[in-house]
Scaffold this active site. Structure first.
Site, short mmCIF file in Angstrom:
data_model
loop_
_atom_site.label_atom_id
_atom_site.label_comp_id
_atom_site.label_asym_id
_atom_site.label_seq_id
_atom_site.Cartn_x
_atom_site.Cartn_y
_atom_site.Cartn_z
N LYS A 59 -11.97 0.90 -1.97
CA LYS A 59 -10.91 1.54 -2.74
C LYS A 59 -11.37 1.66 -4.19
O LYS A 59 -12.24 2.48 -4.48
CB LYS A 59 -9.60 0.81 -2.52
CG LYS A 59 -9.11 1.11 -1.08
CD LYS A 59 -7.90 0.38 -0.60
CE LYS A 59 -7.59 0.87 0.82
NZ LYS A 59 -6.72 -0.02 1.58
N SER B 152 0.79 -1.23 0.00
CA SER B 152 0.00 0.00 0.00
C SER B 152 0.82 1.28 0.00
O SER B 152 0.32 2.32 -0.41
CB SER B 152 -0.97 0.00 1.17
OG SER B 152 -0.33 -0.34 2.37
N HIS C 104 -5.43 -3.21 -2.99
CA HIS C 104 -5.07 -2.20 -3.99
C HIS C 104 -5.02 -2.78 -5.40
O HIS C 104 -4.58 -2.10 -6.33
CB HIS C 104 -3.72 -1.57 -3.65
CG HIS C 104 -3.73 -0.87 -2.34
ND1 HIS C 104 -4.26 0.38 -2.16
CD2 HIS C 104 -3.30 -1.28 -1.12
CE1 HIS C 104 -4.15 0.73 -0.89
NE2 HIS C 104 -3.58 -0.25 -0.24
C1 LIG Z 1 -6.82 -0.21 2.98
C2 LIG Z 1 -6.24 -1.55 3.24
C3 LIG Z 1 -6.91 -2.45 4.03
C4 LIG Z 1 -8.14 -2.07 4.81
O1 LIG Z 1 -9.25 -2.01 3.98
P1 LIG Z 1 -10.48 -1.10 4.43
O2 LIG Z 1 -11.64 -1.64 3.68
O3 LIG Z 1 -10.12 0.30 4.07
O4 LIG Z 1 -10.62 -1.27 5.91
C5 LIG Z 1 -6.41 -3.73 4.14
N1 LIG Z 1 -5.27 -4.08 3.50
C6 LIG Z 1 -4.60 -3.22 2.75
C7 LIG Z 1 -3.36 -3.67 2.06
C8 LIG Z 1 -5.05 -1.92 2.60
O5 LIG Z 1 -4.34 -1.05 1.91
#
Ligand SMILES: *Cc1c(COP(=O)(O)O)cnc(C)c1O
Length: 392
Positions: free
Chosen positions: A240, A181, A209
């Site tokens: 996302k 991320s 992602h």
């Molecule tokens: C954003 C993210 C999460 C968490 O997901 P949310 O739905 O925003 O809680 C989990 N793993 C990774 C790698 C992320 O970047």
């Protein structure tokens, strides 16, 4: 009011300030989008995870509203009590379809999924093997599982192999981000799947992602690498690229059955609200029906990658819309974010503990809602901002 008992909080906050580690909120006064209003100014938004530009899409907003009108504002209970609504099942079927998996199970966020699923797979006699740059929620989930947490160097499969070979654990679980991320690079899923196969380890891939962004149909990195059948748990978020909220795991049906009984972050929480599910269903239709969004994003990614590489930034391994512009100290990252803000770009400084000490950075993230002129203008503004920075 008063409370001497909370005086320590002032000291903690002052300490965070002194270290450049205090975080603060920056409210948007517009909807999410490629251009947002922040502090009364319109800025090109280079720090969301809205990779396909869907969060503000009129069709998603309408689908959210219609789902709320049809099914209610809230689910009213956990799935296992009285909150298992028809729209949850429909969304799970669509997600299993995207991943060509036996089943999918919704969670209220990616954080919930990663915090709760590992403990349903492993326990005290077991071990979790985790890339050191995995998302914080994976680390939390591994700790909650009470299994031994074994961390391996970023992408270092040789080290991982040695650790797997030496392990006496009953069950072994290898967990990795698909796309990391804060670095935008990808896990080597094919050799990783081979390694897990050789050592009888389960493989858990966090596609937060990558869903909507990578793979011929936007199903993520496992699809792109052709290893979907060898990943035991594919976790994805709806918050996302899909522009909504919530998350899921795509798994075999028997594993879904176990998670329904065992994943505490599934069992002990109110189900997702219908609006989030309606928006996500619409997003999945757009991922399927408008592949041009993904293609456009990839063209912008190529442009950004070339521009940052030409300026000496290490982006060779980036395969995603996430570009690390590593600047070193917290002060340099904060100053660069401020200078870019003054030039019309919304970019935030990412500091420890989100990234390792000494690698504070700007995390520049693209969306299909951007255009090439905005990428070029950003690169020009970055040159100006870098020229103003204190030495590393
Ligand atoms: C954003 C993210 C999460 C968490 O997901 P949310 O739905 O925003 O809680 C989990 N793993 C990774 C790698 C992320 O970047």
């Amino acid at each position: 009011m008063p409370l001497a008992s909370l005086d320590w909080v002032d000291r903690e906050l002052a300490d965070l300030d002194r270290k450049g580690l205090r975080r603060s909120l920056e409210p948007l006064s517009s909807a999410q989008g490629a251009v947002v209003e922040v502090g009364g100014r319109r800025l090109v938004n280079l720090c969301s995870n809205d990779y396909l530009g869907l969060a503000g899409d009129a069709r998603l907003r309408r689908a959210a509203a219609e789902a709320a009108l049809a099914h209610g504002a809230g689910a009213g209970a956990s799935r296992l009590v009285a909150g298992d609504l028809e729209i949850h099942g429909r969304l799970e079927a669509a997600l299993a379809g995207l991943h060509r998996a036996g089943a999918a199970l919704l969670f209220n966020s990616g954080y919930h999924a990663n915090a709760g699923v590992p403990a349903a797979l492993v326990g005290r006699d077991d071990a979790v093997f985790s890339d050191v740059l995995n998302h914080a929620s994976i680390v939390d989930g591994a700790l909650l599982s009470r299994a031994e947490l074994v961390r391996y160097r970023h992408l270092d499969l040789d080290e991982l192999e040695g650790l797997l070979r030496a392990s006496r654990a009953r069950r072994k679980l290898v967990v990795t981000d698909a796309v990391f991320s804060m670095d935008g690079d990808a896990a080597p899923l094919r050799p990783l799947a081979d390694l897990c196969g050789r050592h009888g380890a389960m493989l858990y891939v966090d596609e937060a992602h990558a869903v909507g962004v990578l793979g011929p149909t936007g199903a993520g990195l496992a699809e792109a690498e052709g290893v979907k059948d060898r990943v035991d748990v594919e976790m994805g978020t709806l918050g996302k690229a899909l522009g909504a909220f919530g998350a899921y795991v795509a798994v075999e049906a028997r594993l879904r059955d176990l998670l329904v009984s065992r994943a505490r972050s599934f069992v002990f929480t109110t189900a997702l609200p219908p609006a989030a599910c309606g928006a996500a269903l619409q997003a999945l239709e757009l991922v399927r029906g408008e592949p041009g969004r993904r293609a456009r994003l990839h063209r912008l990614m190529a442009r950004m990658k070339a521009g940052l590489a030409a300026r000496g930034f290490d982006v060779a391994r980036v395969v995603s819309p996430i570009f690390p512009v590593v600047l070193g100290s917290e002060a340099r990252a904060l100053a660069a974010a401020r200078a870019l803000g003054e030039r019309g770009f919304f970019v935030r400084a990412i500091r420890p503990p989100t990234v390792p000490r000494g690698t504070s950075r700007l995390r520049v993230a693209l969306s299909a809602g951007h255009d090439e002129a905005q990428v070029e203008a950003f690169l020009g503004a970055l040159d100006e901002a870098l020229a103003l920075l204190p030495a590393a």
